[in-house]
Design an enzyme around this catalytic site. Structure first.
Site, PDB file in Angstrom:
ATOM      1  N   HIS A  37       2.735  -0.368   9.613  1.00 37.75           N
ATOM      2  CA  HIS A  37       3.028  -0.289   8.179  1.00 37.75           C
ATOM      3  C   HIS A  37       1.726  -0.211   7.378  1.00 37.75           C
ATOM      4  O   HIS A  37       1.568   0.645   6.498  1.00 37.75           O
ATOM      5  CB  HIS A  37       3.838  -1.521   7.772  1.00 37.75           C
ATOM      6  CG  HIS A  37       4.092  -1.656   6.306  1.00 37.75           C
ATOM      7  ND1 HIS A  37       5.343  -1.469   5.748  1.00 37.75           N
ATOM      8  CD2 HIS A  37       3.279  -1.975   5.267  1.00 37.75           C
ATOM      9  CE1 HIS A  37       5.272  -1.650   4.442  1.00 37.75           C
ATOM     10  NE2 HIS A  37       4.022  -1.975   4.124  1.00 37.75           N
ATOM     11  N   GLU A  38       0.786  -1.092   7.707  1.00 35.96           N
ATOM     12  CA  GLU A  38      -0.472  -1.126   6.964  1.00 35.96           C
ATOM     13  C   GLU A  38      -1.351   0.084   7.277  1.00 35.96           C
ATOM     14  O   GLU A  38      -1.992   0.640   6.375  1.00 35.96           O
ATOM     15  CB  GLU A  38      -1.232  -2.425   7.272  1.00 35.96           C
ATOM     16  CG  GLU A  38      -0.621  -3.666   6.656  1.00 35.96           C
ATOM     17  CD  GLU A  38      -0.576  -3.598   5.141  1.00 35.96           C
ATOM     18  OE1 GLU A  38      -1.466  -2.970   4.539  1.00 35.96           O
ATOM     19  OE2 GLU A  38       0.360  -4.156   4.552  1.00 35.96           O
ATOM     20  N   HIS A  85      -0.534   3.029   5.160  1.00 38.28           N
ATOM     21  CA  HIS A  85      -1.097   3.014   3.809  1.00 38.28           C
ATOM     22  C   HIS A  85      -2.472   3.681   3.805  1.00 38.28           C
ATOM     23  O   HIS A  85      -2.797   4.477   2.913  1.00 38.28           O
ATOM     24  CB  HIS A  85      -1.238   1.574   3.303  1.00 38.28           C
ATOM     25  CG  HIS A  85       0.055   0.918   2.923  1.00 38.28           C
ATOM     26  ND1 HIS A  85       0.997   1.510   2.120  1.00 38.28           N
ATOM     27  CD2 HIS A  85       0.550  -0.319   3.223  1.00 38.28           C
ATOM     28  CE1 HIS A  85       2.019   0.683   1.945  1.00 38.28           C
ATOM     29  NE2 HIS A  85       1.772  -0.425   2.612  1.00 38.28           N
TER      30      HIS A  85
END
Length: 228
Positions: free
Chosen positions: A23-24, A27
């Site tokens: 998820h990170e 980004h």
């Protein structure tokens, strides 16, 4: 080892940590695509979990939720540094980089469900012979994929909440006039308290629970349609 420990303790922790790290990273990848190299220069596009793990959000909190049988799993990794000022279009980059995280979890949930369906299809196929010894391993695979679907769906729903500093707030802020956007994002300092209050009064649980029930119902309907 007791199967319940594997299914309800080990699988959720492993999947949760892996999912929040991806998820990170997403980004940072989205920021790079928008022209910001900050995450890349900080070494945060790496799959090395050590670079992303937040002691509380990635390990302690997930472990507490799993051990206590909380019934839901949330967590976070160390935020990937994003400098919108380096992006070609900062306003667009705000929602693109924010959406990348939850979108990654949605994709992981879809992949988990697709693989789950594939395994069921192979089991139902009369031309595929499965030994008794393999049944146990297949059971583990199905439980792992089911866990992957539910955890990633839950993470996506959680991070899409429009509560600063969650990703949903940045998506909403990206369409606001600048003065209103700044006041809205300033709520970030109270974000954790707001979430705790919403959980206390079951608002947050109602939101996540309702969407999770909807996800489960859709998944069950698809399975019933294909194999019923």
């Amino acid at each position: 080892m007791d199967e319940s420990i594997i299914f309800y303790k080990i699988f959720p922790v492993v999947i949760l940590i892996g999912s929040i790290i991806l998820h990170e990273i997403s980004h940072g990848v989205a920021a790079l695509w928008c022209g910001d190299t900050t995450a890349k220069e900080a070494g945060r596009l790496s799959l090395n979990p050590i670079k992303h793990v937040d002691i509380f959000g990635s390990i302690i909190l997930p472990a507490i939720l799993v051990i206590s049988n909380a019934g839901f799993w949330i967590g976070w990794a160390k935020p990937v540094p994003v400098n919108l000022g380096k992006c070609r279009n900062p306003r667009a980059a705000m929602w693109i980089t924010a959406l990348a995280g939850p979108l990654t979890n949605i994709i992981l949930a879809i992949i988990s469900f697709a693989l789950y369906i594939l395994v069921l299809f192979l089991l139902e196929n009369e031309y595929v012979t499965v030994s008794e010894q393999a049944i146990q391993a297949i059971t583990y695979v199905l439980e792992f994929l089911q866990c992957g679907l539910l955890i990633n769906a839950g993470l996506a729903f959680f991070h899409l909440c429009p509560i600063p500093p969650l990703d949903g707030s940045k998506i909403v802020a990206s369409v606001m006039p600048v003065p209103l956007m700044m006041r809205y994002l300033a709520l970030e300092r109270f974000g954790f308290i707001i979430i705790i209050i919403l959980v206390k009064f079951d608002v947050f649980n109602w939101y996540i629970g309702g969407l999770m029930n909807g996800t489960i119902n859709i998944a069950n309907s698809v399975i019933a349609m294909l194999f019923g």
